[in-house]
Write a protein that holds these residues in place. Structure first.
Motif, PDB file in Angstrom:
ATOM      1  N   LYS B  43      27.914 -17.194 -21.476  1.00 38.53           N
ATOM      2  CA  LYS B  43      28.365 -17.086 -22.865  1.00 38.53           C
ATOM      3  C   LYS B  43      27.551 -16.018 -23.608  1.00 38.53           C
ATOM      4  N   GLN B  46      28.705 -12.588 -22.712  1.00 39.63           N
ATOM      5  CA  GLN B  46      29.966 -12.236 -23.384  1.00 39.63           C
ATOM      6  C   GLN B  46      29.727 -11.883 -24.854  1.00 39.63           C
ATOM      7  N   GLU B  47      28.808 -12.593 -25.484  1.00 37.47           N
ATOM      8  CA  GLU B  47      28.479 -12.263 -26.882  1.00 37.47           C
ATOM      9  C   GLU B  47      27.964 -10.832 -26.993  1.00 37.47           C
ATOM     10  N   LEU B  48      27.261 -10.405 -25.947  1.00 41.21           N
ATOM     11  CA  LEU B  48      26.697  -9.048 -25.961  1.00 41.21           C
ATOM     12  C   LEU B  48      27.679  -8.022 -25.381  1.00 41.21           C
ATOM     13  N   ASN B  49      28.892  -8.443 -25.103  1.00 44.09           N
ATOM     14  CA  ASN B  49      29.965  -7.587 -24.555  1.00 44.09           C
ATOM     15  C   ASN B  49      29.726  -7.180 -23.105  1.00 44.09           C
ATOM     16  N   PHE B  50      28.837  -7.874 -22.407  1.00 46.95           N
ATOM     17  CA  PHE B  50      28.542  -7.483 -21.034  1.00 46.95           C
ATOM     18  C   PHE B  50      29.484  -8.176 -20.057  1.00 46.95           C
ATOM     19  N   THR B  51      29.760  -7.478 -18.964  1.00 48.91           N
ATOM     20  CA  THR B  51      30.640  -8.070 -17.958  1.00 48.91           C
ATOM     21  C   THR B  51      29.900  -8.359 -16.662  1.00 48.91           C
ATOM     22  N   SER B  52      28.635  -7.971 -16.599  1.00 52.23           N
ATOM     23  CA  SER B  52      27.870  -8.276 -15.382  1.00 52.23           C
ATOM     24  C   SER B  52      26.434  -8.616 -15.744  1.00 52.23           C
ATOM     25  N   LYS B  54      23.973  -7.354 -14.295  1.00 52.98           N
ATOM     26  CA  LYS B  54      23.204  -6.109 -14.242  1.00 52.98           C
ATOM     27  C   LYS B  54      23.062  -5.535 -15.657  1.00 52.98           C
ATOM     28  N   ASP B  55      24.190  -5.547 -16.402  1.00 50.21           N
ATOM     29  CA  ASP B  55      24.128  -5.076 -17.789  1.00 50.21           C
ATOM     30  C   ASP B  55      23.053  -5.841 -18.561  1.00 50.21           C
ATOM     31  N   TYR B  58      19.484  -4.891 -17.669  1.00 43.99           N
ATOM     32  CA  TYR B  58      19.124  -3.625 -18.317  1.00 43.99           C
ATOM     33  C   TYR B  58      18.871  -3.830 -19.810  1.00 43.99           C
ATOM     34  N   TYR B  59      19.626  -4.723 -20.409  1.00 41.82           N
ATOM     35  CA  TYR B  59      19.419  -5.039 -21.822  1.00 41.82           C
ATOM     36  C   TYR B  59      18.013  -5.619 -22.023  1.00 41.82           C
ATOM     37  N   TYR B  62      15.586  -2.530 -21.424  1.00 48.01           N
ATOM     38  CA  TYR B  62      15.636  -1.272 -22.168  1.00 48.01           C
ATOM     39  C   TYR B  62      15.998  -1.385 -23.638  1.00 48.01           C
TER      40      TYR B  62
END
Lengths: 472, 276
Positions: B43, B46-52, B54-55, B58-59, B62
């Protein structure tokens, strides 16, 4: 009998009792060699609350003998104390450890609903193996005043399509336990119980976040032509929770009416979180004009809205907006740039890739990572570019370069992976290199793995090497 | 997660994420617990607009707000369900045996630490039982409660609980100390005032100084999430923080066998106490 063999088709389950003497275990491991046609041996430790370290040798013998009869070997239902002993003996990666709920009597399984770690999987297991005995137990839970038990009882009956329980579940819509109401709302949606729709609307309009989300999902499942309009009115409710739930329901309904309502709401919505959820919702509609809405969203003053728009463009693969998207690669907000690059990976042709490569030196680390990943998806060979950045100081870039190289040029990827697997200072890079080496399997790689098993000092890489060697 | 789709985590992502969690909270995730990260974090992704995942990794590495996000991550993975008077036999042992013995030995101020208090049910249970036994009048008793998870601490300090926290609580106790408020039950303010909450990571070297010297420690159903070196570190902290005599209560399924021999184990019938 302290060790018993139970056969289910080509699966052999070996049940071990607490305090089984070591010699019994050793004898049982030898007896395993007499078994024929076994594909999987499952050594079940459900009844063992602790294990003496001297019994471990017998467990290892089981695994060796299972290999001799060409059967997979798993240890199942390992409790924390036993797991700790395995950990101390470095056996957690040596054994394949699984859970096997079929070893538990129905009553004992129900108690696992109290354990958050197990509850969902136990529920799935019961639903998949639904029987009168399970049904009876679940009905018993429905009469208890334990919220968790009731919650999982309802969900499990729902997953098992137990329509005979529908009326009983319906009564729980009036429960004063929110989690029980939530389970009932969800299950009645799955059951297609349109007679409960009004009640579910009232639950959504109650504005309790945990219930509104479930209600939105069920209303969408129960919807007819009139619902989009009814939900549309909720898009202007004063509660952001209710507006967000209405957005969710309309997204799931996904018809023209819902699309137009969401589009109009975007103009008037002031709350940035709801606005971002509207953007996400619209990007799940395959309609003309969506890419224009998302491009406009990229200029919004809210970072959340801009990021949602960029992510939406990546999701819908807006080929018609490629020029706009490419311009955003160097956006001031690195996450807008990140999503823009992600979109490019899915829609760029080889001829557009140069723009991404040219942007590489001007962007933040996360966008650089996305560029390497995106290039790996474009059907062309960019190995010359990758080789220039293979020695970047950033471990994630080296890792992404390896992955992209593997997509574009297997020979170059093999050479790079072999070098990085042994020489790179970052375990993350060595891990990725190991994955690639294990797929390409260059000549002599088994010897290399054996050497690295001794030399490697990172536990994750070491465990991975061990598991690959096991497979070999 | 029932209404939001679960994002699957790949092997290399799982290994990296569990390493990040281990480095920040010493919590170990066995491979069999992969689904737990997927369930608890999908969840948020999805709030952060990520689909994996890995994203998301990195968040965490970075983004300018990576420290705040680390707190969000740890809050998600350290939620542990608990309830009032859980494993009550140990609490009763403290009330009937450990504290009276300390008072008889001349101790006038007694400090108790609930070392991973989650949403507060454990320290408040101790406060209610101490009150029932009249022990607050016999000694100066201070209850400290810490947890790594800032969200559960906020919850604890509101003292507002749902029915789920009252599993097995006698109605007499519930009626005496709680007032029904809509779907929830509000804890009596006098009991709330007996517990002092603050955020604490058991692996933070400063924690020992923050909690000071103690007489009794409760740390139940927490060690199971740590690997052996991490368990040894925590037990070492407890040993150093306890006065002599001091008492440590662990969860029923937890043991110091092969972890530490600095405590003397004693089985009191309803459970185990580790004595210093």
């Amino acid at each position: 009998m302290s060790v018993s063999f139970i056969r289910y088709g080509d699966v052999l389950k070996i049940m071990v009792d607490q305090d089984t003497p070591g010699k019994d275990l050793e004898e049982a491991s030898r007896k395993l060699l007499d078994e024929k046609g076994v594909a999987c041996v499952s050594l079940d430790l459900k009844n063992c609350y602790y294990i003496q370290s001297k019994a471990l040798a017998a467990l290892i013998a089981f695994k060796k003998n299972a290999a001799k009869i060409r059967a997979e070997f798993v240890v199942s239902n390992v409790c924390d104390n036993v797991y700790q002993v395995f950990e101390m003996a470095n056996l957690t990666s040596y054994f394949t450890i699984r859970e096997d709920f079929s070893s538990y009597p129905a009553e004992e399984l129900m108690e696992k609903f109290f354990q958050a770690d197990y509850a969902d999987r136990v529920s799935d297991f019961i639903a998949e193996h639904y029987s009168d005995e399970y049904r009876q137990q679940l009905q018993g839970l429905m009469e208890m005043n334990e919220p968790e038990l009731k919650y999982y009882a309802i969900l499990t009956m729902g997953k098992a399509h137990d329509y005979a329980s529908e009326d009983r579940i319906k009564q729980e819509l009036d429960s004063d336990l929110p989690m029980v109401v939530k389970a009932s709302v969800l299950v009645l949606g799955w059951f297609g119980d349109t007679s409960s729709k009004d009640k579910i609307y009232s639950i959504l309009e109650g504005g309790l976040e945990e219930l509104a989300e479930a209600a939105a999902a069920s209303i969408a499942l129960l919807s007819d032509d009139s619902d989009a309009q009814r939900l549309g009115k909720l898009l202007s409710d004063k509660s952001a929770v209710i507006r967000t739930a209405a957005v969710q329901a309309l997204t799931l309904i996904n018809d023209d009416n819902s699309f137009n309502l969401l589009k109009s709401a975007l103009d008037s919505e002031q709350d940035e979180n709801v606005k971002a959820s509207l953007i996400r919702a619209l990007s799940s509609f395959n309609r003309p004009g969506v890419s224009d809405i998302l491009i406009t969203g990229l200029d919004n003053s809210s970072i959340k809205v801009r990021e949602a728009s960029a992510s939406g463009l990546a999701k819908i693969k807006a080929k018609d907006k490629l020029a706009d998207i490419l311009r955003r690669v160097t956006d001031n907000d690195a996450w807008v740039g990140y999503f823009a690059v992600k979109a490019c990976g899915d829609i760029c042709a080889a001829s557009d890739a140069k723009k991404l490569m040219d942007s590489y030196d001007k962007v933040d680390e996360n966008v650089k990572l996305a560029i390497v990943e995106a290039l790996g998806k474009i059907p062309s060979d960019f190995s010359d570019f990758y080789m220039k950045i293979l020695n970047d100081n950033n471990e994630d870039i080296r890792k992404e370069v390896l992955a992209a190289l593997f997509n574009d040029n297997k020979d170059a990827a093999r050479d790079a992976a072999l070098t990085l697997f042994t020489d790179d200072s970052s375990w993350i890079v060595r891990y990725k290199a190991l994955e690639i080496v294990s797929i390409i399997r260059p000549e002599g790689y088994k010897t290399l793995l054996q050497q690295r098993l001794t030399a490697e000092d990172n536990k994750y890489v070491k465990e991975k090497i061990q598991s690959i060697l096991e497979e070999i | 997660m029932i209404t939001a789709a679960t994002i699957k985590i790949k092997d290399d992502e799982f290994v990296e994420l569990k390493d990040i969690i281990y480095k920040n909270a010493a919590i170990s995730f066995a491979d069999s617990k992969k689904y737990l990260l997927e369930n608890r974090l999908s969840k948020r992704l999805q709030e952060l607009n990520f689909t994996s995942f890995k994203d998301y990794i990195y968040y965490l590495k970075y983004d300018a707000k990576k420290r705040e996000e680390m707190e969000v991550l740890l809050n998600q993975v350290t939620i542990n369900e608990t309830y009032f008077l859980r494993e009550r036999a140990q609490m009763d042992h403290m009330i009937k045996t450990t504290i009276p013995a300390l008072i008889t030995a001349g101790k006038r101020n007694i400090r108790i630490w609930s070392a991973a208090c989650s949403s507060g049910e454990e320290p408040y249970s101790l406060a209610m039982l101490l009150n029932e036994a009249g022990l607050f009048a016999k000694a100066g008793i201070e209850i400290l409660a810490t947890d790594i998870n800032t969200e559960v601490l906020d919850f604890a300090q509101k003292g507002l609980y749902r029915t789920i926290s009252f599993r097995g609580v006698p109605p007499t106790i519930q009626d005496k100390y709680f007032r029904k408020d809509g779907f929830s039950f509000q804890l009596d303010s006098a009991i709330m005032s007996k517990v002092k909450f603050f955020q604490g990571n058991l692996f933070n070297p400063m924690l020992s100084a923050k909690v000071g010297r103690l007489d009794i420690i409760f740390c139940r159903n927490v060690l199971i999430y740590f690997d052996i070196p991490a368990k040894q570190k925590v037990i070492d902290l407890f040993h150093k923080s306890l006065n002599t005599p001091g008492a440590l209560y662990l969860g029923h399924s937890e043991t110091l066998n092969k972890i530490s021999d600095s405590f003397k184990m004693e089985n009191f019938g309803g459970g185990i106490i580790y004595r210093k």
